[in-house]
Design a protein around this motif. Structure first.
Motif, PDB file in Angstrom:
ATOM      1  N   TYR A 263       9.778   0.580  12.269  1.00  0.00           N
ATOM      2  CA  TYR A 263      10.959  -0.154  11.780  1.00  0.00           C
ATOM      3  C   TYR A 263      10.668  -0.791  10.428  1.00  0.00           C
ATOM      4  CZ  TYR A 263      14.819  -3.504  11.592  1.00  0.00           C
ATOM      5  OH  TYR A 263      15.901  -4.224  11.203  1.00  0.00           O
TER       6      TYR A 263
ATOM      7  N   THR B  57      12.281  -5.385  18.277  1.00  0.00           N
ATOM      8  CA  THR B  57      11.341  -4.297  18.000  1.00  0.00           C
ATOM      9  C   THR B  57       9.883  -4.671  18.262  1.00  0.00           C
ATOM     10  OG1 THR B  57      11.490  -4.954  15.694  1.00  0.00           O
ATOM     11  CG2 THR B  57      12.746  -3.004  16.335  1.00  0.00           C
TER      12      THR B  57
ATOM     13  N   ILE C 271      10.735   2.107   7.909  1.00  0.00           N
ATOM     14  CA  ILE C 271      12.091   2.580   7.612  1.00  0.00           C
ATOM     15  C   ILE C 271      12.780   1.633   6.635  1.00  0.00           C
ATOM     16  CG2 ILE C 271      14.409   2.889   8.581  1.00  0.00           C
ATOM     17  CD1 ILE C 271      13.113   3.946  11.129  1.00  0.00           C
ATOM     18  N   THR C 272      12.661   0.336   6.911  1.00  0.00           N
ATOM     19  CA  THR C 272      13.292  -0.653   6.046  1.00  0.00           C
ATOM     20  C   THR C 272      12.694  -0.619   4.641  1.00  0.00           C
ATOM     21  OG1 THR C 272      13.603  -2.038   7.997  1.00  0.00           O
ATOM     22  CG2 THR C 272      13.883  -3.096   5.862  1.00  0.00           C
TER      23      THR C 272
ATOM     24  N   ARG D   2      13.784   3.201  -1.908  1.00  0.00           N
ATOM     25  CA  ARG D   2      14.630   4.246  -2.498  1.00  0.00           C
ATOM     26  C   ARG D   2      15.778   3.652  -3.294  1.00  0.00           C
ATOM     27  NH1 ARG D   2      13.978   8.615   2.107  1.00  0.00           N
ATOM     28  NH2 ARG D   2      12.332   9.806   1.097  1.00  0.00           N
TER      29      ARG D   2
ATOM     30  N   LYS E 236      12.755   9.989  10.092  1.00  0.00           N
ATOM     31  CA  LYS E 236      14.143  10.460  10.090  1.00  0.00           C
ATOM     32  C   LYS E 236      14.456  11.242  11.362  1.00  0.00           C
ATOM     33  CE  LYS E 236      15.318  13.537   6.861  1.00  0.00           C
ATOM     34  NZ  LYS E 236      15.724  13.911   5.489  1.00  0.00           N
ATOM     35  N   TYR E 237      13.422  11.957  11.887  1.00  0.00           N
ATOM     36  CA  TYR E 237      13.647  12.711  13.111  1.00  0.00           C
ATOM     37  C   TYR E 237      13.187  11.937  14.347  1.00  0.00           C
ATOM     38  CZ  TYR E 237      15.113  16.474  10.138  1.00  0.00           C
ATOM     39  OH  TYR E 237      15.806  17.213   9.216  1.00  0.00           O
ATOM     40  N   GLY E 238      13.210  10.615  14.228  1.00  0.00           N
ATOM     41  CA  GLY E 238      12.985   9.782  15.401  1.00  0.00           C
ATOM     42  C   GLY E 238      11.604   9.903  16.002  1.00  0.00           C
TER      43      GLY E 238
ATOM     44  N   ILE F 280      11.218   1.910   3.174  1.00  0.00           N
ATOM     45  CA  ILE F 280      11.607   3.149   2.477  1.00  0.00           C
ATOM     46  C   ILE F 280      13.047   3.048   1.989  1.00  0.00           C
ATOM     47  CG2 ILE F 280      12.000   5.637   2.755  1.00  0.00           C
ATOM     48  CD1 ILE F 280       9.570   5.630   4.710  1.00  0.00           C
ATOM     49  N   ALA F 281      13.934   2.491   2.825  1.00  0.00           N
ATOM     50  CA  ALA F 281      15.329   2.322   2.398  1.00  0.00           C
ATOM     51  C   ALA F 281      15.390   1.458   1.145  1.00  0.00           C
ATOM     52  CB  ALA F 281      16.157   1.694   3.521  1.00  0.00           C
TER      53      ALA F 281
ATOM     54  N   PRO G 192       6.343   1.741  17.240  1.00  0.00           N
ATOM     55  CA  PRO G 192       7.780   1.478  17.027  1.00  0.00           C
ATOM     56  C   PRO G 192       8.054   0.312  16.078  1.00  0.00           C
ATOM     57  CG  PRO G 192       7.339   1.864  19.350  1.00  0.00           C
ATOM     58  CD  PRO G 192       6.009   1.822  18.673  1.00  0.00           C
TER      59      PRO G 192
END
Lengths: 303, 303, 303, 303
Positions: C288, C192, C291-292, C298, C247-249, C294-295, C284
């Protein structure tokens, strides 16, 4: 420091810590405990309970201990409190009586035996084996009601200790430890307390528990008792007044002279402090609790 | 499985064999004529001394530690005492000064630095690093004389602790530990002592040391202080009189009423007890020592 | 869960944890390490350093490890940072070079070798042995200057990792661990990141470190990255906008439609979020990381 | 010394001997005709099942656990799959309902309760206790049919996880673990998945499971997902194309420029890769799975 903590926690602790899973714990006990040389009549439940208490007595309350609780029907997040005392007749009889009474109330409990050793950790063999019960609260029956109802199972001439109500394996361990430290501390209470409360609550013996190494008692003396004296901030005279009064052995006049105020001011401040903190420096027992809390508090906050 | 790897590495026998290896390495390095071979610029002697003090600080005083003493020239059965305090300026400067003064007296000493942490074991980073000196007695110079002479190397506003004179590795460790516990306890003394002795002797802080887990202090309170109250046998009223007097907060009248004797009898007994035991229950500080000793004594002798 | 943590930490860890004092640590290593079968030319310092790094590599940073640091001249409360990389030629040569350069700056450092194993923990024997240096900061020389100066000692075609500056044994362990996880994570970064930073800072590989079990990286992603998205409170649209956009790329239009606002609003919010949080969802690589984070965030805050 | 006591208790041999003791006790209790002999009112079968699940929850699946399965009627080489979810009303009621439905299908199942804790392992006390069922496949009823039929026993607003069908104790443990990790991962899925599948299959949450330490998910991402990208050999452009496309945030143009081919070539290759590997890099959720798999794959195969 590991060396110290290991030696004070004892070999049993090191051995238990080192078992990697709870099934090994269950096996390790069998390998070492002479309780199981005669295995007739021993159920898996008996063994699980024996191992569980061995862990709690050795300050262990990790996931393996939570597994043992689950096996014994105390599911995750259970609430419980400990009661400990010396058996009226035999330990076995006391345990049966206690379990029956709690069951009659509709509750469940686990019981075990534990020798109360002297300060040196050596069992002096004088028959000071206590019975410890871990009880899940039942309906409207308060811990006090349960404690009074099972009291006849304990020796009337010796102390009973009632631990605080707590949650989970860690909470159960702390409640059990608090009652054991209380039984150990009870003989010392006569030094400053005019009568021994029955049941003895774990707050009744804070200075004595601290003296024999109970970290929870130390924390509570610093956080709760010393904390109440300093809660009103650095300009508030509570801590200075109480500590000066205690340093001069409870003499209002000397304390007033030292602080350069009128004795009535000291009297008024002590009264107000007793009301706000709950600890009265003019009562000899509470004075001892306060002296100990101030000593610990000063060491903990020293710069 | 871990247990297996341990059994190959951890038997007492293996431990001694391999341990002597490390100490032999240290000894060989120290005996080396060029004492500064190390890339780090630390001499082999310095290294051995650092290892020795880390042992003493961690309550180690076995044969391995005796070997370290031998490497550093403290032969078997040596006598020594510890002095600890906070440096006047830098720790390095204090150590040089102390070593020079002791050498001027014709003696030898080893010095080290040690942070004095709070009760929680956490270092609060306020620069509370103490300097500890382990001193072999020299000629006619008493520990007090040495202590006074090296006092300027220490911070005048902070306590100095003087440990007892002891023999061998075990004795050295205990003297060092006693001074460290004293420095830790010093902030608490103000709670009951009207002024801080300088140097602080290890007996000056017995209850505070016991509270923070010093086993030697606990032993001394039980053996020496509590022992002095019970020395005259079970029929002697000393323990009962002193403990009742303390329980009632130093009230002669209440104590007399409780024991059903005349207040003058109490006064006389306390005076006699102070003379024979060395502890005066009418002095607030000594009262606190006595209360603590009685609490510990009762727990230690409980049946 | 003990079984898991034990097995993941490995037998070495269990073995080290079980040694009761630091002298046993020093002996245990000799008993197990094949490094010492030929003992000629090995000094006590060498052994202490080897054992120290064995502890740090196994996540140990207790009082025994602090003792080892003291023995090696890193006194209590020292500050340090780790640098790790693959040797330019031999590991031994790299270590000598690094130590010399740091000494030329007037500083001190400790070095060691460590194989960088694959994800399975198995050493695949492809010569991936890293050299780790633990460096005490020196005068005006920043970690970056030191890192650049010692860079020629490392393989120019492979990553170098620079750990954060930390205090004490625990801090040293964490800085060492962060550099090791970074070296392990470096091959993944190419997935990435468009170029591999040199030196690689420990923040550069947060998602990859989290994936291979680095708790510190997980904590930082949750606390720092996820925390920055939620810092403005539950009514602030930052978290919702960023997470919907991801989420929508990375489609502005779909995100705007989903949230029922104008695409320019999304654009504006993402820009503002990038400024306030430091993480730009339209890049990008940072997408990444987000995203990580946020995962993990949550999962950590799930009810 | 602890090591010594361990060596007498902790050898593998002793472990097996005494372990079978405990399991024999369990088996004997369970085989007893009067199944309610226990003072605690828990039947021997219930106890054995609780012990079994505590093992599975703690990643234990060795011979001891196989013995427990045998005690409970799951003979050697049985096949099973796990289903987990949050109870619709009480956990006890859900378990009864599930057991009844499976029995109606002619099958057998074992159920248990398990709290789903946060990432830190701390239970936040919000009642997140899941019900786990271990089901042996029955006749023509597929896992999907069973799952749909028992779905009303679970909370409709919360996820259900369906584990893979596996063989033996090890397989049962892995299926149970996969469903638990799925329930833990479910709150994170919203970050990249546009809707939460119901039931959630264990493959649906691979990156999230990997992030929180699930080794099986890590293995699958490396072996299956990363493996599919590299299956056609080193000269095949699939891995390079997919990873470059992802590295540039899904920009066909930048990817094409970087690889020096026409954008249509990239488009064609991604389409073919989606067909052959099953993972479509142009779908945001699958892109995240692919990024994670490539990161792990690169770390696992790094040299």
């Amino acid at each position: 420091m590991p060396a110290e903590s290991l030696s004070s926690a004892g070999t049993a602790n090191a051995r238990l810590v080192y078992m990697s899973d709870f099934l090994e714990l269950l096996a390790a006990d069998a390998a070492n405990s002479s309780d199981f040389t005669d295995r007739s009549g021993i159920s898996a439940t008996d063994r699980a309970r024996t191992v569980l208490f061995e862990c709690l007595f050795n300050h262990l309350a990790d996931d393996r201990v939570a597994s043992l609780f689950t096996i014994l029907g105390f599911e995750h997040d259970f609430t419980c409190y400990a009661i400990a005392g010396y058996p009226a007749r035999s330990a076995a009889r006391s345990r049966v009586d206690i379990e029956k009474i709690v069951a009659d109330f509709g509750g469940t409990c686990l019981t075990a035996e534990r020798p109360i050793t002297g300060l040196t950790g050596a069992d002096n063999g004088t028959g000071r084996t206590a019975v410890v019960a871990l009880i899940r609260p039942v309906g409207a029956a308060t811990p006090e009601i349960i404690c009074n109802t099972i009291a006849p199972a304990f020796d009337a001439d010796r102390p009973i200790a009632l631990g605080p109500q707590r949650t989970g394996a860690e909470g159960a361990m702390r409640s059990v430890q608090a009652t054991l430290y209380c039984l150990k501390a009870a003989p010392a209470l006569a030094a400053t307390a005019q009568s021994l409360p029955r049941p003895l609550r774990t707050d009744d013996a804070l200075p004595e528990r601290a003296l024999i190494g109970d970290e929870d008692a130390r924390d509570e003396l610093i956080r709760v008792v010393y904390g109440s004296l300093t809660a009103a901030g650095p300009d508030d005279p509570t801590l200075l007044t109480v500590s000066t009064f205690l340093k001069y052995g409870g003499s209002l006049e000397t304390c007033a002279k030292e602080l350069n105020v009128h004795p009535n001011t000291i009297r008024y401040r002590l009264k107000r402090a007793a009301e706000s903190t709950g600890w009265d420096a003019t009562d000899p027992r509470e004075a001892y609790v306060l002296i100990t809390a101030i000593a610990l508090g000063r060491m903990a906050t020293a710069q």
